[in-house]
Design a protein around this motif. Sequence first.
Motif, PDB file in Angstrom:
ATOM      1  N   LEU A 187       0.809  -1.217   0.000  1.00 18.27           N
ATOM      2  CA  LEU A 187       0.000   0.000   0.000  1.00 18.27           C
ATOM      3  C   LEU A 187       0.840   1.263   0.000  1.00 18.27           C
ATOM      4  N   ASP A 188       2.041   1.198   0.574  1.00 18.97           N
ATOM      5  CA  ASP A 188       2.891   2.391   0.605  1.00 18.97           C
ATOM      6  C   ASP A 188       3.526   2.683  -0.755  1.00 18.97           C
ATOM      7  N   LYS A 189       3.288   1.842  -1.732  1.00 17.91           N
ATOM      8  CA  LYS A 189       3.750   2.078  -3.100  1.00 17.91           C
ATOM      9  C   LYS A 189       2.565   2.372  -4.023  1.00 17.91           C
ATOM     10  N   VAL A 190       1.579   1.481  -4.030  1.00 13.00           N
ATOM     11  CA  VAL A 190       0.470   1.613  -4.989  1.00 13.00           C
ATOM     12  C   VAL A 190      -0.471   2.766  -4.664  1.00 13.00           C
ATOM     13  N   CYS A 191      -0.279   3.408  -3.513  1.00 12.36           N
ATOM     14  CA  CYS A 191      -1.076   4.600  -3.218  1.00 12.36           C
ATOM     15  C   CYS A 191      -0.925   5.635  -4.335  1.00 12.36           C
ATOM     16  N   LEU A 192       0.231   5.648  -5.011  1.00 13.97           N
ATOM     17  CA  LEU A 192       0.468   6.625  -6.075  1.00 13.97           C
ATOM     18  C   LEU A 192      -0.434   6.405  -7.282  1.00 13.97           C
ATOM     19  N   LEU A 193      -1.030   5.241  -7.378  1.00 16.33           N
ATOM     20  CA  LEU A 193      -1.906   4.950  -8.512  1.00 16.33           C
ATOM     21  C   LEU A 193      -3.295   5.562  -8.346  1.00 16.33           C
ATOM     22  N   GLY A 194      -3.526   6.235  -7.218  1.00 16.91           N
ATOM     23  CA  GLY A 194      -4.814   6.889  -7.000  1.00 16.91           C
ATOM     24  C   GLY A 194      -4.968   8.191  -7.763  1.00 16.91           C
ATOM     25  N   CYS A 195      -3.864   8.703  -8.349  1.00 17.92           N
ATOM     26  CA  CYS A 195      -3.974   9.944  -9.113  1.00 17.92           C
ATOM     27  C   CYS A 195      -2.852  10.079 -10.135  1.00 17.92           C
ATOM     28  N   GLY A 196      -1.679  10.531  -9.714  1.00 19.50           N
ATOM     29  CA  GLY A 196      -0.660  11.026 -10.620  1.00 19.50           C
ATOM     30  C   GLY A 196      -0.192  10.070 -11.693  1.00 19.50           C
ATOM     31  N   THR A 333      -5.031  18.506 -33.391  1.00 18.52           N
ATOM     32  CA  THR A 333      -6.144  18.165 -32.502  1.00 18.52           C
ATOM     33  C   THR A 333      -5.757  18.514 -31.076  1.00 18.52           C
ATOM     34  N   TRP A 334      -6.643  19.211 -30.373  1.00 21.47           N
ATOM     35  CA  TRP A 334      -6.411  19.605 -28.973  1.00 21.47           C
ATOM     36  C   TRP A 334      -7.390  18.831 -28.105  1.00 21.47           C
ATOM     37  N   LYS A 335      -6.874  18.079 -27.162  1.00 18.28           N
ATOM     38  CA  LYS A 335      -7.718  17.223 -26.326  1.00 18.28           C
ATOM     39  C   LYS A 335      -7.403  17.447 -24.854  1.00 18.28           C
ATOM     40  N   GLY A 336      -8.326  17.037 -24.012  1.00 22.70           N
ATOM     41  CA  GLY A 336      -8.098  17.048 -22.574  1.00 22.70           C
ATOM     42  C   GLY A 336      -8.155  15.633 -22.038  1.00 22.70           C
ATOM     43  N   SER A 337      -7.505  15.408 -20.903  1.00 22.71           N
ATOM     44  CA  SER A 337      -7.495  14.079 -20.294  1.00 22.71           C
ATOM     45  C   SER A 337      -7.712  14.202 -18.796  1.00 22.71           C
ATOM     46  N   HIS A 338      -8.730  13.519 -18.292  1.00 31.26           N
ATOM     47  CA  HIS A 338      -9.044  13.518 -16.860  1.00 31.26           C
ATOM     48  C   HIS A 338      -8.779  12.128 -16.322  1.00 31.26           C
ATOM     49  N   PHE A 339      -7.891  12.028 -15.352  1.00 27.41           N
ATOM     50  CA  PHE A 339      -7.478  10.747 -14.773  1.00 27.41           C
ATOM     51  C   PHE A 339      -7.014   9.777 -15.859  1.00 27.41           C
ATOM     52  N   GLY A 340      -6.373  10.337 -16.874  1.00 30.24           N
ATOM     53  CA  GLY A 340      -5.757   9.511 -17.896  1.00 30.24           C
ATOM     54  C   GLY A 340      -6.720   8.695 -18.733  1.00 30.24           C
ATOM     55  N   GLY A 341      -8.001   9.070 -18.712  1.00 29.92           N
ATOM     56  CA  GLY A 341      -8.964   8.331 -19.505  1.00 29.92           C
ATOM     57  C   GLY A 341      -9.334   6.977 -18.935  1.00 29.92           C
ATOM     58  N   PHE A 342      -8.830   6.639 -17.755  1.00 28.21           N
ATOM     59  CA  PHE A 342      -9.153   5.351 -17.137  1.00 28.21           C
ATOM     60  C   PHE A 342     -10.554   5.364 -16.523  1.00 28.21           C
ATOM     61  N   LYS A 343     -11.349   4.348 -16.774  1.00 32.16           N
ATOM     62  CA  LYS A 343     -12.522   4.084 -15.951  1.00 32.16           C
ATOM     63  C   LYS A 343     -11.956   3.786 -14.568  1.00 32.16           C
ATOM     64  N   SER A 344     -12.281   4.629 -13.590  1.00 31.81           N
ATOM     65  CA  SER A 344     -11.460   4.695 -12.377  1.00 31.81           C
ATOM     66  C   SER A 344     -11.318   3.388 -11.605  1.00 31.81           C
ATOM     67  N   LYS A 345     -12.414   2.792 -11.211  1.00 34.51           N
ATOM     68  CA  LYS A 345     -12.324   1.572 -10.389  1.00 34.51           C
ATOM     69  C   LYS A 345     -11.627   0.454 -11.155  1.00 34.51           C
ATOM     70  N   ASP A 346     -12.014   0.291 -12.412  1.00 27.79           N
ATOM     71  CA  ASP A 346     -11.409  -0.762 -13.225  1.00 27.79           C
ATOM     72  C   ASP A 346      -9.951  -0.452 -13.530  1.00 27.79           C
ATOM     73  N   GLY A 347      -9.681   0.804 -13.915  1.00 27.04           N
ATOM     74  CA  GLY A 347      -8.340   1.183 -14.320  1.00 27.04           C
ATOM     75  C   GLY A 347      -7.323   1.076 -13.208  1.00 27.04           C
ATOM     76  N   VAL A 348      -7.700   1.510 -11.995  1.00 27.75           N
ATOM     77  CA  VAL A 348      -6.771   1.435 -10.866  1.00 27.75           C
ATOM     78  C   VAL A 348      -6.421  -0.013 -10.560  1.00 27.75           C
ATOM     79  N   SER A 349      -7.416  -0.882 -10.545  1.00 30.36           N
ATOM     80  CA  SER A 349      -7.154  -2.307 -10.280  1.00 30.36           C
ATOM     81  C   SER A 349      -6.224  -2.894 -11.331  1.00 30.36           C
ATOM     82  N   GLU A 350      -6.433  -2.498 -12.599  1.00 29.61           N
ATOM     83  CA  GLU A 350      -5.579  -2.995 -13.690  1.00 29.61           C
ATOM     84  C   GLU A 350      -4.156  -2.472 -13.547  1.00 29.61           C
ATOM     85  N   MET A 351      -4.017  -1.207 -13.155  1.00 32.03           N
ATOM     86  CA  MET A 351      -2.677  -0.638 -13.009  1.00 32.03           C
ATOM     87  C   MET A 351      -1.930  -1.256 -11.825  1.00 32.03           C
ATOM     88  N   VAL A 352      -2.638  -1.596 -10.766  1.00 31.26           N
ATOM     89  CA  VAL A 352      -1.994  -2.292  -9.646  1.00 31.26           C
ATOM     90  C   VAL A 352      -1.463  -3.641 -10.122  1.00 31.26           C
TER      91      VAL A 352
END
Length: 397
Positions: A187-196, A333-352
């Motif tokens: 947890l002291d490592k993967v906490c960073l996957l909650g945002c940045g 093309t100019w685009k914006g990205s919020h939370f890297g385009g990840f579906k949050s719950k699914d994306g965080v689990s996948e990144m872990v």
Amino acid sequence: MRLNCEAEPAGEKRERRERKEGRKEGRQVIKCKAAVSWEPNKPLVIEEIEVAPPQVNEVRIKIVAAAVCRSDLYQLLEAMPKDDFPTILGHEAAGIVESVGPGVTEFQPGDKVIPVFLSQCRECRFCKSPKTNQCEKSWFNVQHDGSESRFTCKGKKLLPFIGTSTFSEYTVVNQIAVAKIDPAAPLDKVCLLGCGICTGYGAAVNTAKVEPGSTCAVFGLGAVGLAAVMGCKAAGAKKIIAVDINPEKFEKAKVFGATDFVNPKDHDKPISQVLAEMTNGGVDYSLECTGNVGVMRSALESCIQAWGVSVIVGWTELHDVATRPVQLVKGRTWKGSHFGGFKSKDGVSEMVKAYLDKKVKVDEFITHNMTLDQINDAIELMKHSKCIRTVLNISPE
């Protein structure tokens, strides 16, 4: 006597009992430490607070580790909406479920989780669409009057910060904004996957959709920018130009895959012109990771005019962004990205899982480890760009 009914399976009976016991445990108010922001642009104060039990569809989490993100500083030092104080900041963290409220079936006490500031209800039109990671029930889309606060200090309600408030030993989060993760994750490592990390990495992979063999430029080498560099490399970019006014960050950027380095202060011409000369007309992809509207324009104009894609990743609501229409008319093309385009719950689990499989770097972002009591020191480090990420070890795992 009950007739014509089947006995409840033992597993379901045990699960129902465990959920009931979890709710019973969660009926108690918890007293704990938290870093309270009483007013904007002032040091945080370590206070004893009371954390109420989780209500319907809520989860109470023991925070094990939390990191300081620049978005916390933006709220405290730049945006400073006085109606949002007093509050408990923090949104990049990981912890363990302590108890659950009525209606919660996805989580149970003991689960390892990461709170997420962008919800995923899985029911709204946004969540059901593959075109976006937004959620109509997101914290950003709901009006808040303070009634949803579960925090009290010295008789005053403390407002939750973007639904997470992780600079506390305990927090309460709606279940649609909590990601269950692999129990093997530190947890002291993967906490960073909650945002940045997810924000920067996903901006390159999901939003820009960087292609193999392409040329990229990343503006700003904080944690988000370094994660964007890592995403460009993972996507197969052949040239990744790291742009920052602090050359001390270039060695770190090399670790994540940067191939070239540019300090705008070393040139007497616009950075867009510098990059155009380096890349035969401009980069294929640029990612702005500073939250500075001037840099956003430079990033766009650094792209090749015919097909270049520029992604705004940095957050600000203080200024307008502008460019001449011809910059877009000619094919950018100019685009914006919020939370890297990840579906949050699914994306965080996948990144872990990707981290555990050694497919993405996380440890390399951590430059300092501190305690919750040292949070103002951690804020000072970030204010003066003396760290990438400082992890606050809040509770033992």
